[in-house]
Design an enzyme around this catalytic site. Structure first.
Site, mmCIF file in Angstrom:
data_model
loop_
_atom_site.group_PDB
_atom_site.id
_atom_site.type_symbol
_atom_site.label_atom_id
_atom_site.label_comp_id
_atom_site.label_asym_id
_atom_site.label_seq_id
_atom_site.Cartn_x
_atom_site.Cartn_y
_atom_site.Cartn_z
ATOM 1 N N THR A 129 0.810 -1.217 0.000
ATOM 2 C CA THR A 129 0.000 0.000 0.000
ATOM 3 C C THR A 129 0.843 1.266 0.000
ATOM 4 O OG1 THR A 129 -1.688 -1.210 1.249
ATOM 5 C CG2 THR A 129 -1.895 1.182 1.161
ATOM 6 N N GLU A 130 0.414 2.235 -0.796
ATOM 7 C CA GLU A 130 1.066 3.543 -0.869
ATOM 8 C C GLU A 130 0.048 4.630 -0.549
ATOM 9 O OE1 GLU A 130 4.167 2.071 -4.375
ATOM 10 O OE2 GLU A 130 2.895 3.832 -4.709
ATOM 11 N N GLU A 246 -4.188 -14.825 1.700
ATOM 12 C CA GLU A 246 -4.330 -13.632 2.533
ATOM 13 C C GLU A 246 -5.782 -13.437 2.945
ATOM 14 O OE1 GLU A 246 -3.806 -8.755 2.314
ATOM 15 O OE2 GLU A 246 -3.215 -10.004 0.611
ATOM 16 N N ARG A 247 -6.689 -13.605 2.004
ATOM 17 C CA ARG A 247 -8.098 -13.362 2.298
ATOM 18 C C ARG A 247 -8.697 -14.460 3.148
ATOM 19 N NH1 ARG A 247 -8.488 -10.635 -3.684
ATOM 20 N NH2 ARG A 247 -7.798 -8.596 -2.928
ATOM 21 N N GLN A 340 -24.246 -3.928 21.932
ATOM 22 C CA GLN A 340 -25.550 -3.393 22.335
ATOM 23 C C GLN A 340 -26.141 -4.221 23.476
ATOM 24 O OE1 GLN A 340 -26.871 -0.639 21.035
ATOM 25 N NE2 GLN A 340 -28.821 -0.690 22.159
ATOM 26 N N LEU A 341 -26.010 -5.520 23.404
ATOM 27 C CA LEU A 341 -26.561 -6.388 24.445
ATOM 28 C C LEU A 341 -25.819 -6.241 25.774
ATOM 29 C CD1 LEU A 341 -27.217 -9.583 22.297
ATOM 30 C CD2 LEU A 341 -28.956 -8.142 23.395
ATOM 31 N N HIS A 342 -24.592 -5.767 25.725
ATOM 32 C CA HIS A 342 -23.847 -5.496 26.959
ATOM 33 C C HIS A 342 -24.267 -4.182 27.610
ATOM 34 C CE1 HIS A 342 -21.066 -8.768 25.932
ATOM 35 N NE2 HIS A 342 -20.491 -8.612 27.102
#
Length: 385
Positions: A129-130, A246-247, A340-342
């Site tokens: 990546t650049e 990688e994926r 959300q449940l927490h």
């Protein structure tokens, strides 16, 4: 639904991994997040225990075990203790860096570098990546010009995982500005002995604090021609051929984290009460759990099938892309609902769900965004006869 992916060898390996993590990682992982650094000594211990690099041949210090199911076991166990920064760092070694070193290097390069990697003494990184180039690999501008027995490299990379820690960096460069898809090559940069190479900032991310991410700069950096990985001009093809692994690695990280947080949420809801009864006794809570568990079980079946397909050399780029986008997006939904449940506790760093919510947000972005994954799948559909 009972899984049939593992045999007794995998479960014995799981016990070894779990014991190592309990001893060497669980007591320290929060401190590493606060310090934004995983000590290098851990990688020597992890390599010795076989947590990564299993597929390195025995002649170079590895075990020669090329079965991706062991990678999935490590992912499940690291996710269970909520050490997501470590999951990503180990995945970088196995699913990115070593894929190129094992699959594309020559015999002399393997002899030079693999023993150190197998011992955990050398840490690797992959620099693609650049600042102006993300998922579009053909946009790479970092150049490498041949000058005698060296390549002279100029350019910049960013968002490079383990860029500060790395001793060895597989660097994607443009060796022929007019070569089109044949104009790219891969070079191995030896960080401590490359004049003109400089590490930039350790980037300040919103998540994964212990896993370092950096900028890298190359100003007339001189890399020996003997450090060319594979053939000159074939870099883009090499990158494309290794993307399924990688994926799959990101899919692994996504399903294991989502499952671990889901299971911890179920435990929390059984213990936490409101209006005089456990939260799990409320119908809305049970409906939320029913939806998440169903989706996770179905996604797990695809992940397990993908692992077996990869072992057989049959996992296609489109199939890997399907798993990557769907499971990483599922992880995002599951973690959001678990938080959300927490309630308010979910927003606290001391709870695993809050940390995982932030740490995992990157997974729909790196390794190719969700949108790019859908484009890959769409092109494959359009190309069918």
């Amino acid at each position: 639904m009972k899984r049939t992916l593992y045999d007794t060898d995998h479960e014995a390996y799981r016990a070894t991994v779990r014991e190592f993590l309990a001893r060497e990682v669980a007591p320290h992982k929060d401190q590493w997040d606060d310090e934004r650094w995983i000590p290098r000594e851990l990688f020597k211990k992890a390599a010795e225990a076989g947590l990564y690099g299993l597929h390195i041949p025995e002649e170079f210090g590895g075990s020669g075990v090329d079965d991706y199911r062991y990678r999935l076991v490590v992912g499940e166990e690291v996710a269970r203790i909520n050490a997501i920064s470590l999951t990503v760092t180990l995945g970088l070694q196995d699913d990115l860096f070593l894929a190129y070193l094992l699959g594309r290097s020559n015999d002399e390069q393997k002899k030079k570098w693999l023993p150190g990697v197998a011992a955990g003494e050398l840490i690797g990184a992959l620099a693609l990546t650049e600042p102006g180039t993300g998922s579009d690999l053909q946009g790479i501008r970092t150049s490498a010009r041949r000058d005698g027995d060296h390549f002279v490299v100029n350019g910049q990379k960013t968002f490079i995982s383990s860029g500060i820690m790395a001793d060895l960096i597989v660097l994607a460069v443009r060796t022929d500005p007019d070569g089109g898809s044949d104009g790219f090559s891969l070079l191995m940069v030896e960080a401590d002995s490359t004049p003109g190479f400089e590490r930039g900032r350790k980037l300040d991310k919103i998540g994964l604090p212990a896993q370092d991410t950096a900028e890298l700069f190359f100003t007339d950096a001189r890399v020996p021609v003997e450090n060319l990985i594979g053939e000159e001009g074939q870099g883009l093809r090499y990158l494309m051929s290794h993307l399924p692994r990688e994926r799959l690695g990101i899919t692994n990280q996504s399903i294991t984290t989502a499952r671990a947080i889901y299971e911890q949420t179920v435990t929390y809801l059984k213990e936490r009460t409101a209006f005089g009864r456990p939260l799990i006794d409320f119908q809305n809570t049970r409906f939320e759990l029913a939806e998440m568990e169903t989706e996770l079980d179905i996604a797990q079946s695809y992940v397990d099938a993908s692992v077996l397909a990869f072992n057989a050399g049959e996992l296609t780029p489109a199939e890997a892309a399907k798993g990557k986008w769907y499971v990483s997006e599922l992880q995002k939904r599951v973690l959001d609902r678990c938080l959300q449940l927490h309630g308010g506790y979910g927003f606290m760093r001391e709870y695993a769900v809050g940390k995982a919510y932030v740490d995992s947000r990157i997974q729909t972005i790196y390794g190719g965004t969700t949108e790019i994954m859908k484009e890959i799948i769409g092109r494959e559909i359009a190309a069918r006869a």
